[in-house]
Scaffold this active site. Structure first.
Site, PDB file in Angstrom:
ATOM      1  N   TYR A   1       0.822  -1.210   0.000  1.00 43.24           N
ATOM      2  CA  TYR A   1       0.000   0.000   0.000  1.00 43.24           C
ATOM      3  C   TYR A   1       0.861   1.267   0.000  1.00 43.24           C
ATOM      4  CZ  TYR A   1      -4.072  -2.945   0.818  1.00 43.24           C
ATOM      5  OH  TYR A   1      -5.064  -3.885   0.708  1.00 43.24           O
TER       6      TYR A   1
ATOM      7  N   LYS B   1       4.870 -14.481   4.328  1.00 42.68           N
ATOM      8  CA  LYS B   1       5.156 -15.351   3.192  1.00 42.68           C
ATOM      9  C   LYS B   1       6.649 -15.196   2.867  1.00 42.68           C
ATOM     10  CE  LYS B   1       3.426 -18.021  -0.115  1.00 42.68           C
ATOM     11  NZ  LYS B   1       2.888 -19.346   0.100  1.00 42.68           N
TER      12      LYS B   1
ATOM     13  N   ASP C   1      -0.807 -18.096   3.551  1.00 45.12           N
ATOM     14  CA  ASP C   1      -1.761 -18.906   2.785  1.00 45.12           C
ATOM     15  C   ASP C   1      -2.270 -20.074   3.629  1.00 45.12           C
ATOM     16  OD1 ASP C   1       0.813 -19.880   2.703  1.00 45.12           O
ATOM     17  OD2 ASP C   1       0.760 -20.503   0.611  1.00 45.12           O
TER      18      ASP C   1
ATOM     19  N   ASP D   1      -5.172  -6.906   5.840  1.00 43.29           N
ATOM     20  CA  ASP D   1      -6.425  -6.432   5.265  1.00 43.29           C
ATOM     21  C   ASP D   1      -7.277  -7.622   4.837  1.00 43.29           C
ATOM     22  OD1 ASP D   1      -8.328  -4.784   4.213  1.00 43.29           O
ATOM     23  OD2 ASP D   1      -7.125  -4.049   2.541  1.00 43.29           O
TER      24      ASP D   1
ATOM     25  N   ASP E   1     -10.519  -9.594   6.948  1.00 40.28           N
ATOM     26  CA  ASP E   1     -11.837  -9.660   6.292  1.00 40.28           C
ATOM     27  C   ASP E   1     -12.337 -11.100   6.225  1.00 40.28           C
ATOM     28  OD1 ASP E   1     -11.948  -6.896   5.752  1.00 40.28           O
ATOM     29  OD2 ASP E   1     -12.829  -7.275   3.774  1.00 40.28           O
TER      30      ASP E   1
END
Ligand code: ATP
Ligand code: MG
Length: 325
Positions: free
Chosen positions: A119, A166, A198, A222, A226
């Site tokens: 971001y 990751k 993951d 993020d 969610d």
């Protein structure tokens, strides 16, 4: 001294649930509320989605309560997070008794890095065929997040956290993130384990009880928070806090919900729980717990808004919470 709280309802149901949260705050303490504008409506009027005065107010207030902004959301919330110097987004995903949830045993707090990652990266269009994005990870931001995570778990019923990353693929960026966060935990004697992000996505669906506090890079935080929101039954319930170096901003996870805006039927729970996080941040621990308990009790057997299968209005739910404080 009375703390100053900036109140920025924004657009859509932000203008309905934010006043509900203010009512609850008024019921438990003495604060000075200062109203300010941001979002689509003020942009239509003045040409600016985030007026300078609103930015300054958020930067100087002891804490800010924000609702939601419509199409201008990115122009509003990103600078507002910057105004409070926010480096971590705290997002609890907890299932409440009496509320339909895919995984009622979920009780996880996400600590999401709030300043960098993709971001903060620069996107470039290099040719007709090729676009790229750089990813920013610094040791300093990772360290600050890790320090916060350590304090968070030391001061709570949890005593360890999990870092999701990751680093097996993004060895340089997530490698730095992982190493820094685990390093700080080790230095401070806080227990920390790790999970590939993951794999986390699978594990959290199958067995959410495995996780208490999860520390994530920006984008992963993020998406994964969610995902957890989906496990606990809905957007109308989830609060969040953007904690900064100087002050902090609290907001429901949901947006402006244009489909129900203006009808007085929005669920105020997420906004009220955001106010509870604000209380806790300002040191009103007992008041924060009271609000949390009142909300929990109303969710269990009190009036419900339509998103939870009831017929109550925003005001009915808010009054019920205040009655049970
Ligand atoms: P935005 O463009 O501002 O993000 P959106 O509609 O994309 O708005 P949300 O506002 O997050 O996203 O809403 C998604 C769905 O969840 C909508 O159908 C909305 O009605 C519902 N919803 C969100 N928040 C609430 C709430 N507090 N009470 C009831 N329903 C809600
Ligand atoms: Mg949305």
């Amino acid at each position: 001294m009375t703390e100053e709280i900036a109140v920025i309802p924004g657009d859509g149901i932000g203008t309905e649930v934010t006043p509900a949260a203010v009512e609850v705050l008024e019921a438990v303490g003495e604060f000075e509320f200062v109203q300010a504008e941001a979002g689509d409506a003020v942009k239509d009027e003045t040409g600016e989605a985030l007026p300078e005065a609103t930015y300054e107010l958020a930067a100087s207030a002891d804490a800010t309560l924000f609702g939601a902004a419509g199409e201008t959301a990115a122009d509003v919330i990103i600078p507002l997070r910057e105004a409070v110097g926010s480096f971590v987004n705290v997002r609890p995903a907890r299932a409440y008794p009496g509320v339909d949830a895919l995984r009622p045993e979920t009780d996880i707090v996400f600590l999401r890095e709030n300043t960098e990652g993709v971001y903060a990266g620069h996107e470039s269009r290099l040719s007709d065929d090729l676009s790229t994005l750089t990813r920013v990870v610094t040791s300093s931001a990772s360290e600050r997040l890790a320090e916060f995570a350590c304090e968070f778990v030391e001061g709570d019923e949890y005593d360890e956290f999990t870092v999701a990353h990751k680093a097996n693929v993004m060895r340089e960026t997530d490698g730095r993130f992982r190493e820094t966060v685990l390093g700080v935990a080790d230095e401070r004697g806080v227990e920390a384990d790790e999970v590939l992000m993951d794999a986390f996505a699978t594990h959290v669906c199958l067995d959410p009880e495995k996780f208490d506090v999860v520390v994530c890079p920006n984008l992963a935080g993020d998406v994964l928070s969610d995902l957890a929101a989906g496990l606990v039954g809905g957007l109308g319930l989830l609060p969040s806090a953007n904690i900064g170096t100087e002050n902090a901003l609290f907001e429901p996870v949901h947006g402006t919900a244009p489909d129900i805006a203006g009808e007085g039927v929005a669920n105020p729970t997420a906004a009220i729980l955001s106010a509870a996080m604000l209380l806790d941040h300002l040191g009103y621990t007992e008041e924060s717990a009271r609000v949390d308990e009142a909300v929990t009790s109303v969710l269990e057997d009190g009036p419900r808004t339509a998103d939870l299968g009831g017929e109550a209005s925003t005001e009915d739910v808010t009054s019920a919470v205040i009655d049970r404080l």
